[in-house]
Design a protein around this motif. Structure first.
Motif, PDB file in Angstrom:
ATOM      1  N   MET A 163      26.185  25.978 -47.496  1.00  0.00           N
ATOM      2  CA  MET A 163      25.643  24.857 -48.261  1.00  0.00           C
ATOM      3  C   MET A 163      24.344  24.363 -47.617  1.00  0.00           C
ATOM      4  O   MET A 163      24.233  24.291 -46.397  1.00  0.00           O
ATOM      5  N   THR A 164      23.376  24.030 -48.436  1.00  0.00           N
ATOM      6  CA  THR A 164      22.075  23.600 -47.909  1.00  0.00           C
ATOM      7  C   THR A 164      21.728  22.163 -48.295  1.00  0.00           C
ATOM      8  O   THR A 164      20.694  21.637 -47.912  1.00  0.00           O
ATOM      9  N   GLY A 165      22.587  21.539 -49.068  1.00  0.00           N
ATOM     10  CA  GLY A 165      22.432  20.139 -49.429  1.00  0.00           C
ATOM     11  C   GLY A 165      23.792  19.474 -49.427  1.00  0.00           C
ATOM     12  O   GLY A 165      24.832  20.149 -49.479  1.00  0.00           O
ATOM     13  N   MET A 166      23.804  18.149 -49.338  1.00  0.00           N
ATOM     14  CA  MET A 166      25.071  17.441 -49.321  1.00  0.00           C
ATOM     15  C   MET A 166      24.942  16.086 -50.008  1.00  0.00           C
ATOM     16  O   MET A 166      23.985  15.348 -49.772  1.00  0.00           O
ATOM     17  N   LEU A 167      25.889  15.813 -50.896  1.00  0.00           N
ATOM     18  CA  LEU A 167      26.013  14.481 -51.485  1.00  0.00           C
ATOM     19  C   LEU A 167      26.935  13.703 -50.557  1.00  0.00           C
ATOM     20  O   LEU A 167      28.137  13.958 -50.512  1.00  0.00           O
ATOM     21  N   MET A 168      26.379  12.786 -49.788  1.00  0.00           N
ATOM     22  CA  MET A 168      27.145  12.113 -48.738  1.00  0.00           C
ATOM     23  C   MET A 168      28.010  10.972 -49.283  1.00  0.00           C
ATOM     24  O   MET A 168      29.196  10.890 -48.992  1.00  0.00           O
ATOM     25  N   ALA A 169      27.376  10.078 -50.037  1.00  0.00           N
ATOM     26  CA  ALA A 169      28.089   8.888 -50.492  1.00  0.00           C
ATOM     27  C   ALA A 169      27.356   8.266 -51.669  1.00  0.00           C
ATOM     28  O   ALA A 169      26.199   8.596 -51.946  1.00  0.00           O
ATOM     29  N   GLU A 170      28.046   7.375 -52.353  1.00  0.00           N
ATOM     30  CA  GLU A 170      27.452   6.620 -53.464  1.00  0.00           C
ATOM     31  C   GLU A 170      27.711   5.141 -53.266  1.00  0.00           C
ATOM     32  O   GLU A 170      28.790   4.744 -52.814  1.00  0.00           O
ATOM     33  N   ILE A 171      26.724   4.342 -53.586  1.00  0.00           N
ATOM     34  CA  ILE A 171      26.923   2.900 -53.761  1.00  0.00           C
ATOM     35  C   ILE A 171      26.696   2.641 -55.237  1.00  0.00           C
ATOM     36  O   ILE A 171      25.656   3.016 -55.783  1.00  0.00           O
ATOM     37  N   TYR A 172      27.674   2.071 -55.900  1.00  0.00           N
ATOM     38  CA  TYR A 172      27.560   1.910 -57.348  1.00  0.00           C
ATOM     39  C   TYR A 172      28.081   0.542 -57.778  1.00  0.00           C
ATOM     40  O   TYR A 172      28.871  -0.113 -57.074  1.00  0.00           O
ATOM     41  N   LYS A 173      27.609   0.130 -58.947  1.00  0.00           N
ATOM     42  CA  LYS A 173      27.982  -1.178 -59.485  1.00  0.00           C
ATOM     43  C   LYS A 173      29.056  -1.000 -60.543  1.00  0.00           C
ATOM     44  O   LYS A 173      28.906  -0.187 -61.464  1.00  0.00           O
ATOM     45  N   HIS A 174      30.141  -1.750 -60.395  1.00  0.00           N
ATOM     46  CA  HIS A 174      31.238  -1.696 -61.364  1.00  0.00           C
ATOM     47  C   HIS A 174      31.717  -3.120 -61.606  1.00  0.00           C
ATOM     48  O   HIS A 174      32.132  -3.811 -60.677  1.00  0.00           O
ATOM     49  N   ASN A 175      31.621  -3.556 -62.863  1.00  0.00           N
ATOM     50  CA  ASN A 175      32.002  -4.942 -63.219  1.00  0.00           C
ATOM     51  C   ASN A 175      31.282  -5.961 -62.328  1.00  0.00           C
ATOM     52  O   ASN A 175      31.893  -6.874 -61.764  1.00  0.00           O
ATOM     53  N   ASP A 176      29.967  -5.771 -62.187  1.00  0.00           N
ATOM     54  CA  ASP A 176      29.117  -6.667 -61.391  1.00  0.00           C
ATOM     55  C   ASP A 176      29.506  -6.721 -59.911  1.00  0.00           C
ATOM     56  O   ASP A 176      29.202  -7.698 -59.216  1.00  0.00           O
ATOM     57  N   GLU A 177      30.196  -5.696 -59.442  1.00  0.00           N
ATOM     58  CA  GLU A 177      30.609  -5.637 -58.045  1.00  0.00           C
ATOM     59  C   GLU A 177      30.121  -4.317 -57.448  1.00  0.00           C
ATOM     60  O   GLU A 177      30.276  -3.256 -58.044  1.00  0.00           O
ATOM     61  N   TRP A 178      29.495  -4.396 -56.255  1.00  0.00           N
ATOM     62  CA  TRP A 178      29.008  -3.181 -55.608  1.00  0.00           C
ATOM     63  C   TRP A 178      30.123  -2.520 -54.805  1.00  0.00           C
ATOM     64  O   TRP A 178      30.845  -3.184 -54.056  1.00  0.00           O
TER      65      TRP A 178
END
Length: 200
Positions: A163-178
């Motif tokens: 593998m030469t790339g990596m999706l490490m983590a996400e910060i996302y908004k759900h119901n106005d909450e991060w």
């Protein structure tokens, strides 16, 4: 002491740190020691591993609508001022975070609902490099108001070989909450631009 996340685990940043607005996303890694030795082993011609951390800003359809919504070594600050990359580490040398990205949740434009934190190996094809030789990779979130680590996700294992790339983590908004999700998915891409295409 922050939460040690497992792959796929999600946490609410609002609950872990009520009133949180500003945070640091720190990413780090080590490269396995090169085999070889001999009198001239220290002068190996194998190039350093240059891992690049980036943030891809997505809308409600999980799409990135233009290159200004990607924060990386060639675009260190989002136009909103909400995301700032503190600079490129060319070798991964040193303790602690190798690259840091500042995020001000209060300034993220309303049309952006997800931040994808990625790492890819620069010039990986020409250098014949992949994440199989990368060790101790991690992503962590720190509350800048008190320097408290909120969460950390350590990536390890042989699943990243090739593998030469990596999706490490996400910060996302759900119901106005991060919230934060630990992803840890390896991908085969030749550079950031190819990785971004999956969100086009």
């Amino acid at each position: 002491m922050g939460i040690n996340l497992q792959k796929g685990q999600r946490i609410s940043l609002s609950k872990e740190a009520p009133g949180l607005t500003k945070l640091i996303c720190g990413l780090g890694w080590d490269v396995a020691k090169r085999s070889g030795g001999g009198l001239f082993g220290a002068f190996s011609s194998v190039p350093d591993y240059d891992l690049d951390a980036s943030v891809i800003c997505l809308d409600r359809n999980d799409k990135v609508n233009d290159m200004t919504n990607i924060v990386y070594f060639g675009n260190l600050s989002h136009r909103s001022g909400a995301i700032t990359h503190l600079g490129d580490n060319l070798t991964g040398a040193g303790e602690g975070d190798d690259e840091q990205i500042l995020v001000d949740l209060s300034r993220i434009p309303s049309q952006i609902v997800k931040l994808v934190f990625t790492v890819n190996i620069y010039d990986c094809i020409a250098r014949k490099q992949d994440f199989g030789q990368v060790q101790n990779a991690f992503v962590r979130l720190v509350n800048t108001s008190n320097n408290q680590e909120l969460a950390k996700y350590n990536l390890s294992g042989s699943e990243y070989k090739g593998m030469t790339g990596m999706l490490m983590a996400e910060i996302y908004k759900h119901n106005d909450e991060w919230k934060m999700a630990a992803i840890g998915n390896g991908v085969k891409v030749n550079g950031l631009q190819e990785l971004v295409k999956t969100y086009a």
